[in-house]
Every structure is written in C-alpha cells, then in structure tokens.
Write an enzyme that holds these catalytic residues in place. Sequence first.
Site, PDB file in Angstrom:
ATOM      1  N   ASP A  15       0.839  -1.193   0.000  1.00 17.41           N
ATOM      2  CA  ASP A  15       0.000   0.000   0.000  1.00 17.41           C
ATOM      3  C   ASP A  15       0.875   1.245   0.000  1.00 17.41           C
ATOM      4  O   ASP A  15       1.725   1.422   0.878  1.00 17.41           O
ATOM      5  CB  ASP A  15      -0.900   0.022   1.237  1.00 17.41           C
ATOM      6  CG  ASP A  15      -1.980  -1.043   1.203  1.00 17.41           C
ATOM      7  OD1 ASP A  15      -2.168  -1.656   0.135  1.00 17.41           O
ATOM      8  OD2 ASP A  15      -2.622  -1.262   2.241  1.00 17.41           O
ATOM      9  N   GLY A  41      -3.356  -5.213   1.126  1.00 20.21           N
ATOM     10  CA  GLY A  41      -4.104  -6.183   0.338  1.00 20.21           C
ATOM     11  C   GLY A  41      -5.127  -6.828   1.239  1.00 20.21           C
ATOM     12  O   GLY A  41      -4.844  -7.117   2.412  1.00 20.21           O
ATOM     13  N   LYS A  42      -6.332  -7.047   0.723  1.00 21.59           N
ATOM     14  CA  LYS A  42      -7.398  -7.542   1.590  1.00 21.59           C
ATOM     15  C   LYS A  42      -7.077  -8.913   2.178  1.00 21.59           C
ATOM     16  O   LYS A  42      -7.414  -9.198   3.331  1.00 21.59           O
ATOM     17  CB  LYS A  42      -8.726  -7.570   0.834  1.00 21.59           C
ATOM     18  CG  LYS A  42      -9.229  -6.192   0.409  1.00 21.59           C
ATOM     19  CD  LYS A  42     -10.666  -6.225  -0.064  1.00 21.59           C
ATOM     20  CE  LYS A  42     -11.631  -6.383   1.074  1.00 21.59           C
ATOM     21  NZ  LYS A  42     -11.614  -5.250   2.003  1.00 21.59           N
ATOM     22  N   GLU A 140     -10.005  -9.941  -4.579  1.00 20.67           N
ATOM     23  CA  GLU A 140      -8.878  -9.264  -5.223  1.00 20.67           C
ATOM     24  C   GLU A 140      -7.946 -10.251  -5.925  1.00 20.67           C
ATOM     25  O   GLU A 140      -6.899  -9.873  -6.421  1.00 20.67           O
ATOM     26  CB  GLU A 140      -8.094  -8.436  -4.198  1.00 20.67           C
ATOM     27  CG  GLU A 140      -8.829  -7.188  -3.747  1.00 20.67           C
ATOM     28  CD  GLU A 140      -8.025  -6.330  -2.800  1.00 20.67           C
ATOM     29  OE1 GLU A 140      -8.391  -5.165  -2.632  1.00 20.67           O
ATOM     30  OE2 GLU A 140      -7.023  -6.815  -2.219  1.00 20.67           O
ATOM     31  N   ASN A 184     -20.483  -4.614   2.305  1.00 24.01           N
ATOM     32  CA  ASN A 184     -21.026  -3.312   2.688  1.00 24.01           C
ATOM     33  C   ASN A 184     -22.269  -3.043   1.841  1.00 24.01           C
ATOM     34  O   ASN A 184     -22.672  -3.877   1.024  1.00 24.01           O
ATOM     35  CB  ASN A 184     -19.971  -2.208   2.579  1.00 24.01           C
ATOM     36  CG  ASN A 184     -19.457  -1.999   1.158  1.00 24.01           C
ATOM     37  OD1 ASN A 184     -20.138  -2.311   0.180  1.00 24.01           O
ATOM     38  ND2 ASN A 184     -18.243  -1.474   1.039  1.00 24.01           N
ATOM     39  N   GLY A 212     -20.381   0.857   8.234  1.00 21.02           N
ATOM     40  CA  GLY A 212     -19.383   1.830   8.655  1.00 21.02           C
ATOM     41  C   GLY A 212     -19.506   2.120  10.139  1.00 21.02           C
ATOM     42  O   GLY A 212     -19.740   1.207  10.945  1.00 21.02           O
ATOM     43  N   ASP A 237      -8.377   6.893  10.049  1.00 17.33           N
ATOM     44  CA  ASP A 237      -8.214   6.281   8.727  1.00 17.33           C
ATOM     45  C   ASP A 237      -9.055   5.015   8.681  1.00 17.33           C
ATOM     46  O   ASP A 237      -8.805   4.069   9.434  1.00 17.33           O
ATOM     47  CB  ASP A 237      -6.733   5.962   8.489  1.00 17.33           C
ATOM     48  CG  ASP A 237      -6.468   5.313   7.132  1.00 17.33           C
ATOM     49  OD1 ASP A 237      -7.402   5.177   6.324  1.00 17.33           O
ATOM     50  OD2 ASP A 237      -5.305   4.944   6.887  1.00 17.33           O
ATOM     51  N   ALA A 240      -8.540   0.050   6.492  1.00 20.80           N
ATOM     52  CA  ALA A 240      -8.582  -1.395   6.749  1.00 20.80           C
ATOM     53  C   ALA A 240      -9.625  -1.790   7.780  1.00 20.80           C
ATOM     54  O   ALA A 240      -9.617  -2.934   8.255  1.00 20.80           O
ATOM     55  CB  ALA A 240      -7.202  -1.877   7.195  1.00 20.80           C
ATOM     56  N   ALA A 241     -10.537  -0.887   8.112  1.00 19.67           N
ATOM     57  CA  ALA A 241     -11.529  -1.203   9.144  1.00 19.67           C
ATOM     58  C   ALA A 241     -12.394  -2.400   8.743  1.00 19.67           C
ATOM     59  O   ALA A 241     -12.713  -3.255   9.580  1.00 19.67           O
ATOM     60  CB  ALA A 241     -12.403   0.016   9.422  1.00 19.67           C
ATOM     61  N   GLY A 242     -12.758  -2.477   7.478  1.00 20.00           N
ATOM     62  CA  GLY A 242     -13.545  -3.613   7.013  1.00 20.00           C
ATOM     63  C   GLY A 242     -12.782  -4.923   7.096  1.00 20.00           C
ATOM     64  O   GLY A 242     -13.362  -5.977   7.394  1.00 20.00           O
ATOM     65  N   ASP A 243     -11.478  -4.881   6.848  1.00 15.92           N
ATOM     66  CA  ASP A 243     -10.659  -6.085   6.955  1.00 15.92           C
ATOM     67  C   ASP A 243     -10.514  -6.513   8.417  1.00 15.92           C
ATOM     68  O   ASP A 243     -10.530  -7.710   8.724  1.00 15.92           O
ATOM     69  CB  ASP A 243      -9.285  -5.844   6.336  1.00 15.92           C
ATOM     70  CG  ASP A 243      -9.366  -5.603   4.839  1.00 15.92           C
ATOM     71  OD1 ASP A 243     -10.292  -6.134   4.201  1.00 15.92           O
ATOM     72  OD2 ASP A 243      -8.504  -4.888   4.309  1.00 15.92           O
TER      73      ASP A 243
END
Length: 303
Positions: A15, A41-42, A140, A184, A212, A237, A240-243
């Site tokens: 990243d 990367g996810k 991905e 989401n 969210g 930030d 990466a919260a979803g990860d």
Amino acid sequence: MDRARVVVVGSANMDLVARSGVLPQPGETVLGGEFAMIPGGKGANQAIAAARAGAATRLLGAIGSDAFGVTLKARIDAAGVDTALVRVVYGASGVALITVDDAGENTIVVAPGANAAFTDLTEPERAAIADADVLVAQLEIPVETVTAAARAARAAGTRVVLNAAPARSLPADLLDAVDLLVVNETEADAITGERRPEPLLAVVPRAVVTLGPAGAWYVDRDGASAQVPGVRVDTVDSTAAGDAFTGALAVAWAEGREIVDAVGWACAAGAACARTLGASTALPRRAEIDELWSVSRGPGRAS
C-alpha cells in the site's frame, strides 16, 4: 480452549498511502502531506487481523519477485501469519494506491500484479483449507481461485466466510459454497440490486451488511435479524476497518461465539482499526478489541 484455525485465501499488496486535506476530484491535483509504504491487500490484511485477534492463521496467495514481495513476506511473517504456502511469481507484486483525507475517508486503486497469477490450488493448499476451522476469502484474486477454495472448504467441512469485495458479479457455484457473506451496502447492491441484507438470503444462508461507523446488520435463513450498533471512536483512517471486522468475525465464529455477539466484537475490531493511520499497521490486537468491546457495552458487562 485450542486456538481457532483460520486460513485466508487472497491478495497481498504494498500500500502506497498519501495523506491530503481533501480527496482529489477527477482531473484535479491536490497537495498532500505524509506518505507511507505499508503492507496490505485484503487477503494479507484479513490474515493479520485474524492472527492479532487470536487465531492460528495461514495465508494462501502470491507475491512478486520484486523488492515489494520480499518486504511483504517479511512483514506478514512478523505479524504472526504462516506464509509457508505463499507463492512467489516472477514480476511485480500487487500495489494499492491510497489517498486518505483529514476526515479519514479514502480512495483506493489496486494494481493486482502477482495476485492475478494466483490460479488453481495445489494439494498442500487444499490440505491447509481442509485443516482449518474457517476459510476467509475476498475478490482481489481471480474469482475462479476463490470458487475453488470455497468448494474445497465445503467438501472438507470447513466454514466459508466470503467478503465480496471489491463488488462484482458472483458465480452461483461460489455462492453455493458460502456459509457467511460479509459485504457493505454498495457490495450488497451489486449482488441483489438492494442495499438491505434480507435479499442476500436468496443466495447465501447467512449475511452481514456492514454500515461503517453505524455498525452492521446480520440476517440468516433461520429468521434471525439484528442491527448491531457500531462502536464510537475518533476516526483517523478507515482504510482497513472492514478487513479488521472480517478477520475478527471469522475468529469469533471459529471460537464458537454466538453469531450476533461475534458481529458486535467484530464491530469493535473495525472501530479500533479506524483510530490509526494505515492498513496492516492499524489492525488491532485481541486485548485492544476486548477492551473497546467491553467499554462499548457499558459497565458491568463482560466481553
């Protein structure tokens, strides 16, 4: 209790993160601030999230033969993830170009590099999936590889958690092998044409739609439906919260937590991640998740 065993099949990227006051509009150049190169990367993010949340975690994926690939493997190893089966392919590693504004919102462009070469599954990779409690996958890497991994998990009795991101059309044979879908609202709309979770039950037995900072919404075919509130934090930030959410959810479910409680704990993981700049570097450890989850539920309630 034995540690949960989680296998993550997915991407590993370097990243390239730039801060700016606002996100650039099409055709616009804005003057930025801090810059950082952070492994992400996810797939790698969710593997690190699961390891930090307490699981014995393995990553299946591909990195390039370039300097980014060397750094990626070293950093993922250092985070406690088993990378023994990660492939090294000739050429460039995956790269994500990320801009983060002062409100913590972001834009991301991913160049897949070696991730696109992660096709088929080897026998050792299939064996790792069969030995896991939960398989976690995203989109991905080639969808054919995700499908093969999910079907191998289904055949072995390993639960399958699919984070259907980035949004795309999904083949029926992949959806047939999914035990829990995590999306989401935008991704839910791409699958069913609606942002609500209930229509997802036409294609999977259980689904979570993340909202969210507002939390998440869980539904299943047994009739359960729960809106789980988010955990309030000062967002720095949200990259990466979803990860963090997906990795923690997989661990909690593998450990046998009741699913709605697992979703709540995962919300705490996502919130904890959003308090820090970066992707893999921001993913919270179990003690941090537990503390935030306990505080969010109020005095006198155990996590």
